[in-house]
Design a protein around this motif. Structure first.
Motif, mmCIF file in Angstrom:
data_model
loop_
_atom_site.group_PDB
_atom_site.id
_atom_site.type_symbol
_atom_site.label_atom_id
_atom_site.label_comp_id
_atom_site.label_asym_id
_atom_site.label_seq_id
_atom_site.Cartn_x
_atom_site.Cartn_y
_atom_site.Cartn_z
ATOM 1 N N LEU A 48 0.833 -1.203 0.000
ATOM 2 C CA LEU A 48 0.000 0.000 0.000
ATOM 3 C C LEU A 48 0.867 1.252 0.000
ATOM 4 O O LEU A 48 1.972 1.258 0.551
ATOM 5 C CB LEU A 48 -0.916 0.017 1.221
ATOM 6 N N SER A 49 0.350 2.323 -0.602
ATOM 7 C CA SER A 49 1.065 3.594 -0.635
ATOM 8 C C SER A 49 0.063 4.740 -0.750
ATOM 9 O O SER A 49 -1.106 4.536 -1.066
ATOM 10 C CB SER A 49 2.038 3.643 -1.808
ATOM 11 N N GLY A 63 -11.555 8.637 2.230
ATOM 12 C CA GLY A 63 -10.169 8.216 2.291
ATOM 13 C C GLY A 63 -9.778 7.476 1.036
ATOM 14 O O GLY A 63 -10.635 7.020 0.270
ATOM 15 N N SER A 64 -8.473 7.344 0.818
ATOM 16 C CA SER A 64 -7.995 6.591 -0.333
ATOM 17 C C SER A 64 -6.620 6.018 -0.035
ATOM 18 O O SER A 64 -5.890 6.515 0.829
ATOM 19 C CB SER A 64 -7.932 7.476 -1.585
ATOM 20 N N VAL A 65 -6.279 4.965 -0.764
ATOM 21 C CA VAL A 65 -4.956 4.359 -0.660
ATOM 22 C C VAL A 65 -4.705 3.618 -1.959
ATOM 23 O O VAL A 65 -5.650 3.190 -2.635
ATOM 24 C CB VAL A 65 -4.877 3.402 0.556
ATOM 25 N N SER A 66 -3.443 3.487 -2.337
ATOM 26 C CA SER A 66 -3.095 2.791 -3.571
ATOM 27 C C SER A 66 -2.507 1.418 -3.260
ATOM 28 O O SER A 66 -1.739 1.272 -2.304
ATOM 29 C CB SER A 66 -2.077 3.616 -4.371
ATOM 30 N N THR A 114 -5.477 3.277 -7.085
ATOM 31 C CA THR A 114 -6.163 3.993 -6.014
ATOM 32 C C THR A 114 -7.507 3.354 -5.672
ATOM 33 O O THR A 114 -8.319 3.076 -6.559
ATOM 34 C CB THR A 114 -6.384 5.460 -6.392
ATOM 35 N N GLN A 115 -7.721 3.133 -4.379
ATOM 36 C CA GLN A 115 -8.984 2.607 -3.855
ATOM 37 C C GLN A 115 -9.626 3.710 -3.008
ATOM 38 O O GLN A 115 -8.984 4.251 -2.104
ATOM 39 C CB GLN A 115 -8.747 1.368 -2.997
ATOM 40 N N ASN A 116 -10.871 4.057 -3.278
ATOM 41 C CA ASN A 116 -11.569 5.129 -2.563
ATOM 42 C C ASN A 116 -12.610 4.555 -1.607
ATOM 43 O O ASN A 116 -13.367 3.647 -1.974
ATOM 44 C CB ASN A 116 -12.246 6.069 -3.556
#
Length: 228
Positions: A48-49, A63-66, A114-116
């Motif tokens: 994750l980043s 929120g989001s994360v890649s 990216t996941q939102n």
């Protein structure tokens, strides 16, 4: 036998004994092929980043994360502490103390990148963090990734600020710091600070030219949200 390289999805490949082998799958047991060839397949955990968090209302946030993988489940919690929960705690919907998080949820991962996500039921004018953990389809778990701090909107729509204790105090100067925690969804037109001899001499926040007893200085700065 010789072996070289890592294939897609974390599979080792190589050759020896007059032959060769290659595996691109995941979760397969090691096998021995003709001529003494060996295939070993293993699974890489997701990485994750770029975790982020931001308020969208008095009780809501996004929120989001890649992630570098395109399968599995993204688990996330929203807590009031910067301390990251463990992987198991995030999956269970808890904070780092084992108590139920302010909000918890999951999102199916079908593409990398990216996941939102979003959160509801938060408290107004409160500091929060998102904590993410991605578990892929063969139970490989990423490290927990924690977002920036953010603050939900205030009930009355005013900005929320935090003032830190002064430092580097000398007879003629002092270092002061503060930050805008949330703009409550509106543009902030003026930022500044006032130095006084006591808390009984605080200015009216709506007055840009306050008449305050024992005020030493009054100066406004163009500060961005979240800066000191």
């Amino acid at each position: 036998m010789t072996a070289a390289g890592v294939g897609q999805n974390g599979s080792l490949y190589g050759g020896g004994g007059g032959g060769s082998w290659r595996s691109g799958g995941t979760g397969n047991a090691g096998t021995t092929g003709a001529g003494g060839l060996i295939r070993i397949t293993y699974t890489l955990e997701p990485i994750l980043s770029s975790p982020t968090g931001s308020a969208t209302g008095t009780s809501t946030a996004s929120g989001s994360v890649s992630t570098d993988q395109d399968n599995g489940i993204l688990y996330f919690v929203v807590t009031t502490s910067v301390t990251s929960p463990s992987k198991a705690q995030v999956k269970a919907g808890n904070d780092h103390t084992g108590t139920s998080a302010s909000y918890s949820g999951t999102s199916t991962v079908s593409t990398s990148g990216t996941q939102n996500v979003s959160a509801t039921g938060l408290s107004a004018n409160t500091k929060y963090y998102f904590h993410f953990m991605h578990e892929n389809s063969v139970s490989g778990q990423s490290e927990v990734s924690t977002s920036n701090i953010f603050s939900t909107y205030t009930e009355d729509g005013r900005p929320a600020v935090s003032t830190h204790s002064p430092t580097e105090i000398s007879p003629n100067s002092v270092q002061g710091q503060g930050e805008v925690l949330t703009d409550s969804g509106s543009d902030i037109l003026s930022r500044g600070f006032v130095v006084a001899t006591g808390t009984d001499a605080l200015p009216d926040p709506g007055n840009t030219d306050p008449e305050v007893q024992s005020v030493y200085s009054l100066k406004y700065y163009d500060l961005a949200t979240g800066t000191g």
